[in-house]
Design an enzyme around this catalytic site. Structure first.
Site, PDB file in Angstrom:
ATOM      1  N   HIS A  17       4.039   3.568   5.727  1.00 19.32           N
ATOM      2  CA  HIS A  17       2.023   3.177   5.441  1.00 19.32           C
ATOM      3  C   HIS A  17       3.401   2.446   4.125  1.00 19.32           C
ATOM      4  O   HIS A  17       2.935   2.493   2.323  1.00 19.32           O
ATOM      5  CB  HIS A  17       1.608   4.481   4.821  1.00 19.32           C
ATOM      6  N   HIS A 106       6.028  17.527  14.940  1.00 20.62           N
ATOM      7  CA  HIS A 106       6.123  16.289  14.840  1.00 20.62           C
ATOM      8  C   HIS A 106       7.456  16.457  13.377  1.00 20.62           C
ATOM      9  O   HIS A 106       7.948  17.026  14.043  1.00 20.62           O
ATOM     10  CB  HIS A 106       5.183  15.594  13.394  1.00 20.62           C
ATOM     11  N   ASP A 372      -2.748   7.306  18.783  1.00 18.59           N
ATOM     12  CA  ASP A 372      -2.868   7.110  19.305  1.00 18.59           C
ATOM     13  C   ASP A 372      -3.007   7.478  20.209  1.00 18.59           C
ATOM     14  O   ASP A 372      -1.902   8.957  20.236  1.00 18.59           O
ATOM     15  CB  ASP A 372      -1.665   6.388  20.080  1.00 18.59           C
TER      16      ASP A 372
END
Length: 413
Positions: A17, A106, A372
């Site tokens: 980002h 993650h 996704d």
């Protein structure tokens, strides 16, 4: 580190980002035609928002060539490539539970522990956004390989979850012995792959099964993994460096550096472990007709081809089968190189998960943002790009070796 390659070096930058992502490509040969139009098609295949099976993040991923070319021709100097993040939403992460809890599976926890700070929005450098630069650089390498050697690189989705294009069987525990698979990788093109969007599995029936599975996990706010198979055709003989830089080792390094990858196999892979050597061995045969009048010594010289130690673009021998996947002893043998890499289910899911925050306090994480449900359809051009970067570096190393030997022989003759 963020640099890949030794002779053809790619350094990437950018987070999920931030304002832009991109790379510097150093070592590209001069004099090759190159514009944004050469690079954009692969970025478009990779970009988000392609279908209802991908993240809805709306990015066009328009590439800008900022240096290293003049009038559309490479100068041999570093090539700067940049893609702006146009639909960045760091506010989706800041101030929410996602900022407080490390997401299960993650990189939030490991980045925090390693650096003492992390990009809390979108995973930062561990985001798939980082792969934009890889794809952009890979297209440059691929264009050179195609022009110099006629190399063709095609990847496709070979499984999603338990739905396989070529499921292992008792007869064919490895796809390397399946004649249908071997015929496919001999002929398949990217147009064939993209004719089966949005999954990119080049078989209508298998693609439908995979699409149904991805839709099912998406509707449950869950995710699923899968595999991508890649074939590289017209590879010159002699690429790869013993012992630690074997060609398959470099390919494995490249593929396992892609976000979400967890496995890699080349040639017969794990299925080949179930095949006896009498079947697995790739027997040699002559690839050129040899006049019967020649003596044994002359035949030997012709069959051995490049006897001066340099690689031969037209090998005198080939293998009857290709369980080796085009690589023997870490060096390309002229046959198709084919491999498969596995992608885990995307870590960020919309379901509530019991976990702990960074201080160890128990809590519930419900991830926000756009993600996704399955990454493999968009991973196809990333796999192709990383394969191109490996082959490009290996080719430049071998070209340097051949040029040095040629100069020495000229001086000694």
């Amino acid at each position: 580190m963020s640099t890949f390659g030794s002779h053809f070096r790619v350094t990437t930058y950018g987070e999920s980002h931030c304002s832009s992502v991109g790379c510097i490509v150093d070592g590209c040969p001069p004099g090759m035609a190159l514009t944004e139009a050469d690079i954009q098609p692969q970025l478009t295949r990779r970009r988000p928002g392609q279908s209802a099976l991908t993240t809805p993040r709306d990015e066009k991923d328009r590439v800008m060539v900022q240096s290293g070319t003049e009038f559309g021709i490479t100068l041999g100097t570093p090539i700067g490539l940049m893609v702006k993040n146009e639909d960045q939403r760091p506010k989706d992460y800041g101030g929410s539970t996602m900022d407080m809890f490390p997401r299960p599976s993650h990189a939030d926890f490991t980045y925090q522990e390693k650096y003492g700070v992390r990009a809390s929005s979108g995973g930062g450098r561990s985001s798939a956004r980082e792969t934009i630069a890889r794809v952009a650089a890979g297209t440059i390498a691929e264009k050179y390989l195609a022009l110099a050697y006629g190399v063709e690189i095609v990847a496709f989705v070979s499984s999603v979850g338990g739905e396989h294009l070529f499921p292992p069987t008792a007869t064919h525990p490895s796809a390397s012995t399946n004649p249908v698979f071997l015929d496919m990788i001999d002929k398949i093109t990217r147009n064939d792959v993209d004719a089966h969007l949005p999954v990119r599995c080049p078989n209508e029936e298998a693609s439908a099964r995979m699409k149904k599975l991805i839709e099912a996990v998406r509707d449950k706010k869950d995710s699923i993994g899968g595999t991508v198979t890649c074939v590289i055709r017209n590879v010159p003989v002699g690429l790869g460096e013993p012992c630690f830089d074997k060609l398959e080792a470099k390919l494995a390094h490249a593929m396992l550096s892609i976000p979400a990858t967890k496995s890699f196999e080349i040639g017969s892979g794990f299925g080949g472990c179930e095949i006896p050597g009498s079947i697995h061995n790739d027997a040699f045969i002559s690839s050129v007709p040899i006049p019967p009048s020649q003596s044994g010594i002359e035949v030997s010289a012709q069959v051995n081809g490049a006897t001066n130690g340099t690689a031969s673009r037209i090998p005198r021998l080939k293998t009857r089968t290709n369980n080796s996947g085009g690589v023997q002893g870490g060096i390309s043998n002229g046959a198709h190189i084919y491999f498969r890499c596995g992608f885990k289910p995307p870590a960020t899911i919309g379901q509530a998960q019991n976990t702990v925050d960074f201080s160890g306090n128990e809590g519930i994480l419900e991830a926000k943002g756009r993600h996704d449900p399955c990454v493999v359809p968009r991973a196809v051009p990333i796999v192709e790009a990383m394969a191109a970067l490996v082959l490009m570096d290996a080719a430049m190393i071998q070209e340097s070796r051949q040029a040095s030997r040629s100069h020495l022989q000229k001086r000694l003759s």
